[in-house]
Design an enzyme around this catalytic site. Structure first.
Site, mmCIF file in Angstrom:
data_model
loop_
_atom_site.group_PDB
_atom_site.id
_atom_site.type_symbol
_atom_site.label_atom_id
_atom_site.label_comp_id
_atom_site.label_asym_id
_atom_site.label_seq_id
_atom_site.Cartn_x
_atom_site.Cartn_y
_atom_site.Cartn_z
ATOM 1 N N ASP A 247 0.734 -1.147 -0.200
ATOM 2 C CA ASP A 247 -0.086 0.016 -0.115
ATOM 3 C C ASP A 247 0.987 1.370 -0.087
ATOM 4 O O ASP A 247 0.366 2.341 -0.238
ATOM 5 C CB ASP A 247 -0.754 -0.190 1.332
ATOM 6 C CG ASP A 247 -2.139 -0.701 1.200
ATOM 7 O OD1 ASP A 247 -2.311 -1.658 -0.042
ATOM 8 O OD2 ASP A 247 -2.907 -0.935 1.834
ATOM 9 N N TYR A 248 2.296 1.272 0.520
ATOM 10 C CA TYR A 248 2.885 2.299 0.347
ATOM 11 C C TYR A 248 3.727 2.457 -0.779
ATOM 12 O O TYR A 248 4.191 3.463 -1.154
ATOM 13 C CB TYR A 248 3.950 2.202 1.673
ATOM 14 C CG TYR A 248 3.328 1.535 2.839
ATOM 15 C CD1 TYR A 248 1.959 1.826 3.271
ATOM 16 C CD2 TYR A 248 4.163 0.518 3.615
ATOM 17 C CE1 TYR A 248 1.362 1.545 4.404
ATOM 18 C CE2 TYR A 248 3.531 0.269 4.979
ATOM 19 C CZ TYR A 248 2.323 0.464 5.303
ATOM 20 O OH TYR A 248 1.872 -0.138 6.364
#
Length: 822
Positions: free
Chosen positions: A592-593
């Site tokens: 997600d990062y």
């Protein structure tokens, strides 16, 4: 035609930034790697094909320089080569470098000189801490940058040192950012005719991987404390990695309105198998964390449930658990090895791998499978990149081309820039994203001027609104620091998507939009009648990005969840940890990062393609597939050498000492650490001088590796009596890479982050002034300097409907009467 076909990119990076140019090459740009005699440092990075240390056999070079042209010029020593470089710059569109601040100026190639040669040049520079500030001269390494960026503090076992991922990652965060910001600046240039300089800091790029936990201190929330395979969010210790019958799995056994129902379904299965009673099954798993705060449930009860869940998991294999995750809609993923990833049926079904034959294998062996396209694009499929270039293979050809000057690909009719106008002014985005991976993409676009309308519903609360850190430590739909941080600058519209009348409003928004972004499970939009085919009927030029864990097709297409599951099934979890323990995995939802940086570049490239051709398209974006590029050398090591990367703590295959060392306690807080990494002989001699161990100064790299444990003990003893900031400053003063391992309290006082104005205050509609992160980048001519707080639920509904869609008061009242608006 490929998305970036008209553009020329000069790649003046080394192994730390090569990924940026590779992304632009995949998107269709011509990329020219300018290398020094002997080649870029990437060519000297292991592992090597056949374990033969040769500049044409580096698997790092193969991973990140495919599809580029190579020219060898000695910019440091030969003025004739510098003049050739200036001529190349005069006709280029984008230049990306990883030179130390001031290094190019020392060669007569300062950014302002290059801009004078080519006012249309977009020049992106990636450096450890940015171009100026108190840490601008700091020595660095991957380990040190993960410490400086806050990520290291959150990863690992609570009874040992914080952990890094064993493949270098920090600079890849910045390199993927660099590709995206280059295209933001290029978008503006196509309007104004003017380029600009963009300053990318590795430290601020890495901060995104804290999942906004960096904001805990200014929000008055407890800081997150690492725990093996999970995280501590007081009062609960949350596990993400669990043992099973034949290995490990990741399970999001969490609570709240978005995740709690998944946990309830899991406990239903546990009950069916006889591992818990009915009362345990029927607990309110949505409100469980709130009930702990209220004293209705206890921490001890949660620990009891974790024990019985672990007992249940030990009766199931990874394959059985994955099968049930798909059929029962559970948040479970197997912890895969690099070999498992290479043999993935999902990747095979999506034709992910690209077959490449490097020149070093020309005399024998077949093509090698390499990581594939970062997205699937319907109108302009990404380039299947060719082999990495042989050193200097294109020098003569490029020097001949310089005889016929090339002009940057600036469209005719550009206008003078409007003062204060941001690069993406006029771009209109309809945002159906949720959690973090999607909203992080559109947050950056909003920062730089795009109008982003964020659609959500009170009936199914956006999961980010349920995640920490919470303002003053109190949960609530308007209290999440993650939501505030990822959705700043956006307009909020709350609408009941389950109401059939909502479709007309959504279709009007689609007519208005340039881009629709969504991150629901595959086929969800189509089930609402909002698939791409339906949307382009009302807006033929529409670009639509569908972002999900595994992509829109394949046997795992319906595998739903968050970035912790994508990171788990993509190989990141198994390699992160200590060799004598279970995998700890990287902190939380790692993909997600990383993935938002890829998807941002994809959207911007599609916008440029539409500007030239008038053609919209559909972008099938798999977060897992894009993020595999950060594991590319390990995947190639398995493909070429049959070697499977395992867990190694903080050890480095080349460098020693290289670790995270406990420092003196701060009162009762003994969790204080500093990262120290010696990467060359000069640094080692300097460290020996500080340690008072000149007797060890003669050890070369091989000697240091052979005595790794002994040297680590020497450094550990020195650090143990000193404050972590003293360790950082003392070692940096003599040129040794070192940095305190910062968590939120340290990061919000970090002098470099303060110098860059990284934390900004915005006026929240409910809470008043709150702190969020500002932009991670600095644009020289069109900076993001003003930030708007994230919307409360439905905050901007009237404005969106009246000003953007032109609805009159009667029409809006009609929608309200239908209970469509929230």
């Amino acid at each position: 035609m490929t998305m970036l076909a008209p553009f020329r990119v000069i790649d003046l990076t080394d192994h730390r930034g090569n990924l940026a140019g590779m992304i632009l090459a995949q998107l269709g740009a011509e990329v020219i790697a300018v290398e020094p005699p002997g080649g870029s440092a990437a060519r000297r990075q292991g592992p090597f094909a056949g374990d033969i240390a040769d500049p044409e056999r580096s698997l790092v070079h193969w991973s990140y320089n495919r599809g580029k042209r190579s020219v060898v010029w000695d910019l440091a020593r030969r003025e004739a080569d510098r003049e050739r470089f200036r001529s190349l710059v005069a006709g280029a569109d984008i230049l990306i470098d990883t030179a130390a601040p001031g290094a190019l100026a020392g060669l007569g190639l300062a950014p302002e000189i290059l801009a004078g040669l080519n006012p249309a040049l977009v020049h992106v520079s990636i450096t450890p801490f940015g171009q100026d500030g108190p840490k601008v001269g700091y020595a660095e390494s991957d380990l040190v940058m993960t410490a400086a960026g806050g990520y290291l503090a959150l990863t690992g076992d609570d009874d040992r040192a914080p952990l890094r991922i064993p493949l270098p990652q920090a600079w890849h965060h910045a390199a993927t950012d660099a590709a995206g910001v280059a295209l933001i600046a290029l978008h503006e240039r196509q309007r104004s005719g003017l380029g600009q300089f963009v300053d990318v800091s590795v430290q601020t790029s890495v901060l995104q991987a804290t999942q906004s936990m960096v904001l805990a201190q200014p929000m008055g929330a407890p800081k997150v404390v690492r725990v093996s395979g999970g995280l501590k969010l007081p009062p609960l210790d949350l596990r993400l990695v669990w043992r099973c019958k034949d290995g490990h799995v990741s399970i999001a056994f969490l609570f709240g309105s978005s995740i709690g129902p998944f946990s309830a379904r899991l406990m239903q299965w546990v009950h069916e198998e006889g591992f818990c009673d009915q009362a345990t099954r029927d607990k309110d798993w949505v409100a469980f964390a709130v009930h702990v705060d209220q004293g209705i449930e206890t921490v001890e009860e949660f620990e009891r449930v974790k024990v019985l869940l672990q007992e249940f998991l030990m009766t199931k294999t990874k394959a059985e658990l994955l099968e049930q995750a798909l059929s029962r809609r559970l948040l479970i993923a197997p912890v895969t090895t690099i070999a498992d990833v290479a043999d993935s049926p999902q990747l095979e079904a999506r034709s992910y791998w690209q077959q490449v034959r490097p020149a070093a294998l020309a005399d024998g062996g077949g093509a090698v499978r390499m990581a594939g396209a970062i997205t699937k694009a319907s109108a302009s499929p990404l380039v299947s990149l060719g082999p990495p270039p042989v050193l200097g293979a294109d020098t003569e050809a490029i020097e001949r081309e310089l005889a016929t000057p090339r002009l940057p690909a600036v469209p005719k009719g550009t206008a003078n820039p409007v003062p204060g106008e941001l690069p993406l002014a006029g771009v209109k985005i309809l945002d159906f994203m949720w959690a973090m991976a999607g909203p992080a993409t559109t947050r950056v676009l909003a920062d730089y001027g795009a109008t982003v309308v964020r659609v959500e519903s009170e009936h199914k609360l956006e999961v980010a609104r349920t995640l920490q850190p919470f303002l003053h430590g109190a949960s609530g739909a308007e209290n999440s620091g993650l939501f505030m941080n990822m959705n700043a600058g956006k307009l909020g519209l709350a609408i009941d998507m389950g109401n059939p009348a909502s479709r007309d409003v959504i279709m009007d928004l689609v007519r208005w939009a340039d881009v629709v972004c969504e991150s629901f499970s595959p086929r969800a939009m189509a089930a609402w009648g909002l698939g791409y085919d339906a949307l382009r009927e009302v807006n033929p030029q529409l670009i639509m990005l569908s972002s999900c864990l595994m992509g829109q097709t394949g046997p795992l297409a319906m595998f739903a969840g968050f970035g912790n599951l994508a990171a788990c099934i993509s190989g990141f979890y198994n390699i992160t940890g200590w060799p004598d323990r279970d995998p700890s995995g990287p902190f939380s939802a790692y993909t997600d990062y990383v993935s938002p940086r890829f998807s941002m570049a994809v959207v911007l490239a599609a916008l440029e393609h539409r500007r030239r051709t008038g053609e919209g398209q559909y972008l099938d974006f798999s977060q897992a597939e894009a993020c595999l590029h950060l594991l590319a050398p390990a995947l190639l090591d398995y493909e070429v050498n049959g070697r499977i990367l395992g867990r190694s703590g903080n050890e480095d295959p080349l460098h020693a000492p290289h670790g995270v060392f406990r420092c003196a306690a701060h009162g009762a807080d003994a969790d204080r650490w500093a990262a120290v990494a010696v990467t060359d002989d000069a640094q080692w001699r300097a460290l020996c001088s500080v340690l008072g161990r000149e007797d060890l100064a003669g050890l070369d790299a091989a000697g240091r590796r052979g005595r790794r444990a002994e040297l680590d003990a020497v450094v550990a003893a020195w650090c143990a009596t000193r404050d972590e900031l003293e360790v950082e400053r003392t070692l940096q003063a003599v040129g040794v890479p070192a940095h305190q391992v910062g968590n939120s309290p340290e990061l919000v006082e970090d002098p470099q982050l303060l110098h860059r104005g990284h934390f900004v205050t915005v006026d929240h509609a409910q809470h008043g002034p709150v702190t969020i992160e500002g932009s991670r980048f600095r644009f020289s001519r069109t900076p993001a300097t003003s930030f708007r707080a994230a919307p409360t639920i439905g905050q901007d509904g009237f404005m969106v409907l009246s000003e953007l869609l032109g609805y009159d008061v009667d029409r809006i009242a009609e929608l309200a009467a239908l209970e469509l608006l929230e």
